[in-house]
Design an enzyme around this catalytic site. Structure first.
Site, short mmCIF file in Angstrom:
data_model
loop_
_atom_site.label_atom_id
_atom_site.label_comp_id
_atom_site.label_asym_id
_atom_site.label_seq_id
_atom_site.Cartn_x
_atom_site.Cartn_y
_atom_site.Cartn_z
CB VAL A 1 -0.05 -3.04 -5.09
CG1 VAL A 1 0.46 -4.02 -6.12
CG2 VAL A 1 0.26 -1.61 -5.52
N GLY B 1 -2.12 4.20 -3.79
CA GLY B 1 -2.57 2.97 -4.41
C GLY B 1 -2.60 1.78 -3.49
CG ASP C 1 8.53 8.70 -4.88
OD1 ASP C 1 9.24 9.04 -3.92
OD2 ASP C 1 7.39 8.20 -4.76
CE LYS D 1 -3.98 -0.32 2.70
NZ LYS D 1 -4.37 -0.58 4.00
CE LYS E 1 0.34 2.72 -7.71
NZ LYS E 1 1.66 3.36 -7.95
CE LYS F 1 1.70 11.52 0.34
NZ LYS F 1 2.95 12.04 -0.22
P1 ADP Z 1 2.30 4.10 -4.34
O1 ADP Z 1 2.25 5.02 -5.50
O2 ADP Z 1 1.03 4.13 -3.58
O3 ADP Z 1 3.55 4.29 -3.50
P2 ADP Z 1 3.56 1.73 -5.51
O4 ADP Z 1 3.43 1.59 -6.99
O5 ADP Z 1 4.87 2.20 -4.98
O6 ADP Z 1 2.35 2.62 -4.96
O7 ADP Z 1 3.19 0.33 -4.84
C1 ADP Z 1 3.05 0.22 -3.43
C2 ADP Z 1 3.69 -1.06 -2.95
O8 ADP Z 1 3.05 -2.19 -3.55
C3 ADP Z 1 5.17 -1.22 -3.33
O9 ADP Z 1 6.02 -0.57 -2.40
C4 ADP Z 1 5.33 -2.73 -3.30
O10 ADP Z 1 5.44 -3.19 -1.97
C5 ADP Z 1 3.99 -3.22 -3.85
N1 ADP Z 1 4.03 -3.42 -5.31
C6 ADP Z 1 3.78 -2.49 -6.25
N2 ADP Z 1 3.91 -2.96 -7.49
C7 ADP Z 1 4.25 -4.26 -7.37
C8 ADP Z 1 4.56 -5.33 -8.31
N3 ADP Z 1 4.50 -5.12 -9.63
N4 ADP Z 1 4.90 -6.54 -7.80
C9 ADP Z 1 4.97 -6.74 -6.47
N5 ADP Z 1 4.69 -5.80 -5.54
C10 ADP Z 1 4.34 -4.56 -5.96
MG MG Z 2 5.50 3.90 -4.03
MG MG Z 3 3.04 6.60 -6.34
#
Ligand code: ADP
Ligand code: MG
Ligand code: MG
Length: 264
Positions: A21, A19, A125, A15, A36, A17
């Protein structure tokens, strides 16, 4: 089509901020993927995140976007599943990294940052929460939610990113793609000695440290780190943007060249 008609939804993977996932599985092929879900009414431009991911998906170290579903209030991004999880988790398990491991990771990261910049995208980021690992230990850059398209030489303003990873010029006013090298430098510091370079009790305190505090290589922790590693780190974390290395220069640095295989 609805996402539920094509995929079985599974456990939460993470999770951020904005999304949520989740693991999902294709009903057609049985393949495991990550989904996501982003609210469309949030402050982030979720369509931009999709567009940038599509634009960059050709690179082996960028998380591939496989499909997008849209319903009234959310977008669902179906991506390749990175079963190795986040670099952040691997780091807290490992503590510090051996220099050859750190060099190989930084090389992969900086090469993909270079690719983003060549494609006109600043990630903004870079941090170990947004670097994912595959089952065979390769890294994939993820989370383009704060990324922007820029025209050549265009300068940006506005503070974005995670406090500990924000570059000083972001705090001062305008900035360019070099912020991603700074972010990779913050990560390198953490890989080498297991702690972040700029720490504080509050966001304001962290920003003060970023603006003013010099790295101190005289402390006990740095004794076992090689000179070339410290040299590269100080050049990636140069407050003077003109002196900060470009991605290309990082890739040609002696420490990277020594510990990694040459590209053919
Ligand atoms: P946000 O924009 O909310 O920070 P992220 O894209 O960074 O969202 O995804 C949040 C978390 O979800 C990541 O830190 C990771 O733990 C998990 N995650 C995201 N994408 C994947 C993926 N393709 N495979 C496995 N875990 C994922
Ligand atoms: Mg992130
Ligand atoms: Mg993000």
């Amino acid at each position: 089509r609805k996402i539920e008609s094509d995929y079985y939804m599974g456990q939460e993977l993470g999770k951020g901020k904005f999304g949520l996932v989740r693991l999902c599985k294709s009903k057609a092929t049985g393949e495991e993927l990550a989904c996501k879900t982003l609210p469309k009414n949030g402050e982030e431009n979720v369509h931009m995140e999709v567009e940038i991911m599509q634009h960059l998906s050709g690179h082996p170290n960028v998380v591939t976007l496989r499909a997008v579903y849209e319903d009234t209030d959310s977008l669902h991004l179906v991506m390749e599943f990175c079963s190795g999880g986040r670099l952040l988790n691997a780091m807290s398990k490992n503590g510090c990294y051996a220099e050859h491991q750190a060099a190989n990771l930084i090389k992969e990261l900086v090469a993909v940052i270079k690719y983003c910049h060549e494609m006109g995208v600043i990630h903004r980021d870079i941090k170990p929460e947004n670097i994912l690992l595959t089952s065979d230990g390769r890294m994939k850059l993820a989370d383009f939610g704060l990324s922007v398209h820029v025209a050549n030489g265009q300068r940006l303003s506005g503070v974005v990113g995670s406090p500990a990873y924000v570059a000083p010029e972001v705090l001062a006013g305008t900035y360019s793609e070099k912020v991603d090298v700074w972010g990779a430098g913050v990560l390198l510091h953490a890989l080498l000695i297991g702690v972040l370079p700029f720490r504080g009790e509050s966001v304001e305190a962290i920003f003060e440290v970023i603006k003013h505090v010099q790295l101190d290589f005289q402390t006990e922790k740095w004794k076992s780190v090689s000179g070339p590693a410290k040299d590269l780190l100080s050049r990636m974390l140069s407050r003077d943007v003109g002196k900060r290395l470009s991605p290309e220069e990082v890739l040609r640095h002696p420490w990277i060249m020594f510990y990694t295989e040459p590209d053919i």
